[in-house]
Design a protein around this motif. Structure first.
Motif, PDB file in Angstrom:
ATOM      1  N   ALA A  86      -9.004   7.666  10.698  1.00 57.03           N
ATOM      2  CA  ALA A  86      -8.774   6.276  10.298  1.00 57.03           C
ATOM      3  C   ALA A  86      -8.113   6.209   8.924  1.00 57.03           C
ATOM      4  N   LEU A  87      -8.552   7.056   8.007  1.00 55.29           N
ATOM      5  CA  LEU A  87      -7.939   7.073   6.679  1.00 55.29           C
ATOM      6  C   LEU A  87      -6.488   7.535   6.772  1.00 55.29           C
ATOM      7  N   SER A  88      -6.253   8.579   7.557  1.00 58.97           N
ATOM      8  CA  SER A  88      -4.888   9.090   7.714  1.00 58.97           C
ATOM      9  C   SER A  88      -3.969   8.019   8.287  1.00 58.97           C
ATOM     10  N   GLU A  89      -4.465   7.275   9.277  1.00 59.12           N
ATOM     11  CA  GLU A  89      -3.667   6.213   9.895  1.00 59.12           C
ATOM     12  C   GLU A  89      -3.381   5.093   8.892  1.00 59.12           C
ATOM     13  N   ALA A  90      -4.394   4.701   8.128  1.00 61.87           N
ATOM     14  CA  ALA A  90      -4.199   3.650   7.124  1.00 61.87           C
ATOM     15  C   ALA A  90      -3.211   4.097   6.049  1.00 61.87           C
ATOM     16  N   ALA A  91      -3.312   5.363   5.651  1.00 66.06           N
ATOM     17  CA  ALA A  91      -2.391   5.886   4.639  1.00 66.06           C
ATOM     18  C   ALA A  91      -0.969   5.967   5.185  1.00 66.06           C
ATOM     19  N   ARG A  92      -0.832   6.312   6.463  1.00 65.09           N
ATOM     20  CA  ARG A  92       0.493   6.462   7.072  1.00 65.09           C
ATOM     21  C   ARG A  92       1.173   5.122   7.301  1.00 65.09           C
ATOM     22  N   THR A  93       0.388   4.133   7.763  1.00 63.96           N
ATOM     23  CA  THR A  93       0.974   2.850   8.160  1.00 63.96           C
ATOM     24  C   THR A  93       0.930   1.783   7.081  1.00 63.96           C
ATOM     25  N   GLY A  94       0.017   1.939   6.124  1.00 62.92           N
ATOM     26  CA  GLY A  94      -0.161   0.889   5.132  1.00 62.92           C
ATOM     27  C   GLY A  94      -0.992  -0.276   5.632  1.00 62.92           C
ATOM     28  N   VAL A  95      -1.575  -0.155   6.841  1.00 59.60           N
ATOM     29  CA  VAL A  95      -2.427  -1.213   7.404  1.00 59.60           C
ATOM     30  C   VAL A  95      -3.881  -0.899   7.064  1.00 59.60           C
ATOM     31  N   MET A 142       0.849  -1.197   0.000  1.00 58.18           N
ATOM     32  CA  MET A 142       0.000   0.000   0.000  1.00 58.18           C
ATOM     33  C   MET A 142       0.882   1.242   0.000  1.00 58.18           C
ATOM     34  N   THR A 143       0.540   2.220  -0.828  1.00 56.56           N
ATOM     35  CA  THR A 143       1.236   3.490  -0.835  1.00 56.56           C
ATOM     36  C   THR A 143       0.914   4.240   0.451  1.00 56.56           C
ATOM     37  N   THR A 144       1.933   4.687   1.168  1.00 55.13           N
ATOM     38  CA  THR A 144       1.689   5.368   2.437  1.00 55.13           C
ATOM     39  C   THR A 144       1.836   6.871   2.290  1.00 55.13           C
ATOM     40  N   HIS A 145       1.143   7.589   3.171  1.00 56.05           N
ATOM     41  CA  HIS A 145       1.257   9.045   3.225  1.00 56.05           C
ATOM     42  C   HIS A 145       2.406   9.376   4.152  1.00 56.05           C
ATOM     43  N   ALA A 146       3.379  10.083   3.655  1.00 60.54           N
ATOM     44  CA  ALA A 146       4.595  10.357   4.425  1.00 60.54           C
ATOM     45  C   ALA A 146       4.274  11.065   5.739  1.00 60.54           C
ATOM     46  N   ALA A 147       4.921  10.616   6.806  1.00 58.78           N
ATOM     47  CA  ALA A 147       4.710  11.219   8.126  1.00 58.78           C
ATOM     48  C   ALA A 147       5.622  12.436   8.264  1.00 58.78           C
TER      49      ALA A 147
END
Length: 308
Positions: free
Chosen positions: A272-281, A1-6
């Motif tokens: 929840a979306l931000s967390e999924a994007a950040r972690t890839g989970v 999954m593409t993650t959103h950079a922290a």
């Protein structure tokens, strides 16, 4: 999954839709969220998009080129448009690498929902389907508690509204897709989003039409438990209400009141979306869950038609 950079920078979320749901919930929640920057508002009606964007200090977009421009200005896209419009645009957004905050139902056809799920999987983007009670502070924890308890024998869910009643002035009652598809598709996802995490996936569906737009479901779940569901948008005003009840080894559990905080629930869905994007989970209420809801509702709709 593409993650959103922290990086500590806010996630840019573009809003697709400028109707009542977008105006009352999506736009104010996104504009006020400390971890988000509203990337812009796209609408099928340019004047509505401009009005909503101006109210929240964002850019307005419309048309096909405008949708591409919104995607270019966003890391993720939140949707507040009719489901089959959503499905077409969400697949396009996912293909462009944008994370998805989807409304329920994802689509009213299995093919449409599969298109979105497939696009999200291929692009490796995060997704969340906004089923209000799964995120509302007053109900999300309760659902988790019932799932952990287990031992449920049966359940009952009732979602009844009076959107189309004369004199109600409900903005959602003017929605063409709600008038066409009725309670099965509008509030059916809410009921299933509570029942499935507790009782397991649906393995059998029996469906029958009731008065007006009412639909009644009898479901069997992977846990072995059964559930009954009554859904309507065109009920008499005196019949309106939302109820969920589980019965089993530990007794009776009833859905607590106070699950109607749409703004709070939407903020939690953004988190929840931000967390999924950040972690890839992947989140449990992601586009694959949304696809499953569409499959169940389409099966119920087909069964109602065969009994008509």
């Amino acid at each position: 999954m593409t993650t959103h950079a922290a990086t500590g920078t806010p996630m840019r979320i573009g809003l697709v839709g400028a109707g009542p749901w977008a105006r009352l919930t999506h736009a104010p929640a996104l504009a006020a969220h400390p971890g988000v920057r509203l990337g812009g508002v796209w609408g099928r009606r340019p004047e509505a998009a401009r009005a909503l964007a101006t109210a929240h200090g964002a850019d307005a977009y419309s048309g096909d080129a405008g949708f591409d421009a919104l995607l270019a200005a966003s890391d993720a896209v939140a949707f507040a448009v009719p489901p089959d419009v959503q499905a077409r645009l969400a697949a396009r957004a996912a293909a462009a690498g944008r994370h998805l905050l989807l409304d329920k139902p994802v689509a009213t056809t299995v093919a449409g929902a599969r298109e979105v799920a497939g696009a999200a999987e291929r692009a490796g983007v995060a997704s969340v389907v906004f089923c209000t009670l799964r995120f509302a502070p007053g109900t999300a924890g309760w659902i988790g508690e019932q799932a952990a308890t287990g031992g449920w024998f049966t359940a009952r869910a009732l979602w009844m509204g009076a959107l189309f009643a004369d004199g109600e002035g409900n903005e959602f009652g003017a929605s063409p897709w709600r008038r066409e598809k009725g309670g099965l598709w509008d509030v059916g996802p809410h009921a299933l989003s509570v029942l499935i995490p507790v009782l397991g996936d649906v393995t059998e569906v029996v469906a029958a039409k009731g008065p007006a737009d009412a639909t009644q479901l009898l479901l069997r779940h992977t846990s072995g438990a059964s559930s009954t569901v009554t859904l309507a948008l065109d009920a008499p005003q005196g019949a309106v209400g939302t109820e969920v009840e589980f019965r089993g080894e530990g007794g009776v559990a009833t859905l607590p009141a106070g699950g109607g905080d749409a703004l709070g629930a939407f903020r939690a869905a953004v988190d929840a979306l931000s967390e999924a994007a950040r972690t890839g989970v992947a989140h449990p209420c992601d586009v694959r869950f949304g696809l499953r809801l569409t499959e169940i509702l389409a099966q119920a709709e087909a069964e109602v038609r065969t009994r008509a």
